[in-house]
Design a protein around this motif. Structure first.
Motif, PDB file in Angstrom:
ATOM      1  N   ARG A   1      -1.302   5.109  10.633  1.00  0.00           N
ATOM      2  CA  ARG A   1      -0.889   4.308   9.483  1.00  0.00           C
ATOM      3  C   ARG A   1      -0.826   2.818   9.819  1.00  0.00           C
ATOM      4  O   ARG A   1      -1.233   1.971   9.014  1.00  0.00           O
ATOM      5  N   ALA A   2      -0.346   2.503  11.018  1.00  0.00           N
ATOM      6  CA  ALA A   2      -0.234   1.099  11.407  1.00  0.00           C
ATOM      7  C   ALA A   2      -1.601   0.437  11.500  1.00  0.00           C
ATOM      8  O   ALA A   2      -1.773  -0.722  11.104  1.00  0.00           O
TER       9      ALA A   2
ATOM     10  N   CYS B   1      -4.281   1.073   9.789  1.00  0.00           N
ATOM     11  CA  CYS B   1      -4.791   0.789   8.445  1.00  0.00           C
ATOM     12  C   CYS B   1      -4.030  -0.368   7.792  1.00  0.00           C
ATOM     13  O   CYS B   1      -4.631  -1.216   7.122  1.00  0.00           O
ATOM     14  N   ASP B   2      -2.720  -0.412   8.001  1.00  0.00           N
ATOM     15  CA  ASP B   2      -1.927  -1.501   7.414  1.00  0.00           C
ATOM     16  C   ASP B   2      -2.313  -2.851   8.014  1.00  0.00           C
ATOM     17  O   ASP B   2      -2.479  -3.842   7.295  1.00  0.00           O
TER      18      ASP B   2
ATOM     19  N   GLY C   1      -5.921  -3.761   7.088  1.00  0.00           N
ATOM     20  CA  GLY C   1      -5.957  -4.149   5.681  1.00  0.00           C
ATOM     21  C   GLY C   1      -5.363  -5.521   5.438  1.00  0.00           C
ATOM     22  O   GLY C   1      -5.883  -6.303   4.638  1.00  0.00           O
ATOM     23  N   SER C   2      -4.269  -5.844   6.141  1.00  0.00           N
ATOM     24  CA  SER C   2      -3.633  -7.152   5.958  1.00  0.00           C
ATOM     25  C   SER C   2      -4.524  -8.278   6.447  1.00  0.00           C
ATOM     26  O   SER C   2      -4.688  -9.301   5.768  1.00  0.00           O
TER      27      SER C   2
ATOM     28  N   GLN D   1      -4.606  -3.636  -1.447  1.00  0.00           N
ATOM     29  CA  GLN D   1      -3.619  -2.675  -0.978  1.00  0.00           C
ATOM     30  C   GLN D   1      -3.644  -1.370  -1.763  1.00  0.00           C
ATOM     31  O   GLN D   1      -3.380  -0.303  -1.220  1.00  0.00           O
TER      32      GLN D   1
ATOM     33  N   VAL E   1      -6.996   0.028   1.202  1.00  0.00           N
ATOM     34  CA  VAL E   1      -6.198   0.536   2.319  1.00  0.00           C
ATOM     35  C   VAL E   1      -6.028   2.043   2.206  1.00  0.00           C
ATOM     36  O   VAL E   1      -6.062   2.768   3.207  1.00  0.00           O
ATOM     37  N   HIS E   2      -5.877   2.531   0.985  1.00  0.00           N
ATOM     38  CA  HIS E   2      -5.767   3.979   0.790  1.00  0.00           C
ATOM     39  C   HIS E   2      -7.041   4.684   1.246  1.00  0.00           C
ATOM     40  O   HIS E   2      -6.976   5.720   1.931  1.00  0.00           O
TER      41      HIS E   2
ATOM     42  N   ARG F   1      -7.215   4.582   5.049  1.00  0.00           N
ATOM     43  CA  ARG F   1      -6.261   5.521   5.637  1.00  0.00           C
ATOM     44  C   ARG F   1      -6.774   6.959   5.514  1.00  0.00           C
ATOM     45  O   ARG F   1      -6.675   7.754   6.454  1.00  0.00           O
TER      46      ARG F   1
END
Length: 330
Positions: free
Chosen positions: A92-93, A95-96, A99-100, A106, A110-111, A114
């Protein structure tokens, strides 16, 4: 001027020429030398090389370049699970953070990223705590190949060798050794983590890129929104999966573990007169540096590793790739 127990976040602010860089270098030098810290410097340029000549840090400074073609390029697989990070947390990290930095939308991009990375990790048995992985007939158990010293590659027939003594480290909740065919649920947390780390060595950014490409091929032409979402992700990944960068950041057993990038890891203590050799390989100290030729330059007790590792951005990567690699390494 500083006390170690109160030293935490530090910001250097000022106009050009005020001495911010010099102050930061001095802080890194003295805290590492006197407090025996493990220090990692993330640098967009190449301004920290003077630490190679810092008195008292001989053999304890490692410099790696993010750019392909560097003198000492960083051979790193960004998708390899860290030994101290739970696989689902890292999934998860990643992808976050990606993405950022990539400024992905978002709500959708990002979905999709992920979801694609989850499929990649499940296909390699990396998400060892996921019910879907535990119920998988292939990856839900300790495999014979994992006990005998290798993991079969997903995309070819070659095998990746595991670290020596890997199978002997797998145990159940009571600390008893386990064998091939043991369900993942029986393993203790440390053993599941170890298994996740080694299985993730089969997975790289190119694997993720192909997974998203495959999904893009199945998207109906009329679904322009989803096509744009997937193409945007591929556009950001592209610089890291082509040319020399594709090799540098690929999956593989030889990729460095960032936990071990700081040189001077647990080793024999040197006396003050002995200068250890420069790092050899991925942050290890050469045999000459260990004073292996005689017992005069060392004492028998081991010491905790300390030193400085510098990751340089260099001029041969685009700004996004540098920002992502440095941000994700952090």
């Amino acid at each position: 001027r500083l006390s170690r127990e109160r030293h935490f976040h530090t910001a250097f602010c000022g106009d050009t020429g005020y001495g911010k860089s010099v102050a930061a270098e001095r802080l890194v030098y003295e805290t590492t030398l006197h407090w025996k810290l493990k220090t990692i410097v993330l640098d967009f340029g190449a301004g920290w090389r003077k630490l190679m000549n810092a008195p008292g840090l001989e053999g304890r400074v490692e410099i790696r370049q993010l750019s392909p073609g560097g003198v000492r390029p960083l051979r790193w697989n960004p998708l390899q699970i860290g030994r101290s990070i739970l696989p689902e947390v890292q999934w998860r990290a990643f992808c976050d953070i990606f993405g950022s930095i990539a400024k992905l939308g978002q709500r959708r991009q990002v979905h999709e990223l992920r979801d694609a990375l989850r499929r990649v990790y499940l296909d390699a048995g990396v998400l060892v705590d996921d019910p879907e992985c535990r119920s998988d007939p292939q990856w839900g158990f300790v495999r014979e190949e994992e006990m005998s010293g290798g993991v079969p590659s997903i995309n070819s027939g070659h095998r990746l060798s595991l670290s020596k003594g890997f199978s002997a480290q797998l145990s159940d909740a009571d600390g008893e050794p386990v064998g091939a065919g043991t369900p993942l649920a029986v393993l203790n947390a440390e053993s599941r983590q170890l298994l996740a780390v080694h299985r993730s060595k089969l997975v790289g950014l190119a694997t993720l890129y192909r997974e998203i490409e495959e999904k893009l091929r199945t998207v109906p032409p009329r679904d322009s929104m989803l096509r744009g979402v997937l193409e945007g992700i591929l556009f950001r990944l592209h610089p890291l999966v082509q040319g020399a960068a594709a090799v540098q950041y690929a999956a593989g057993e030889e990729a460095i573990d960032l936990n071990e990038i700081v040189p001077g890891g647990p080793t024999l203590r040197h006396n003050e007169e002995h200068s250890p050799g420069l790092p050899d390989g991925w942050g290890s100290v050469s045999a000459e540096g260990r004073g292996s030729g005689s017992a005069e330059g060392r004492c028998p007790e081991p010491v905790e590793g300390w030193g400085v590792a510098v990751l340089e951005g260099g001029a041969f990567l685009d700004d996004f790739s540098k920002a992502f690699l440095l941000g994700w390494a952090a």
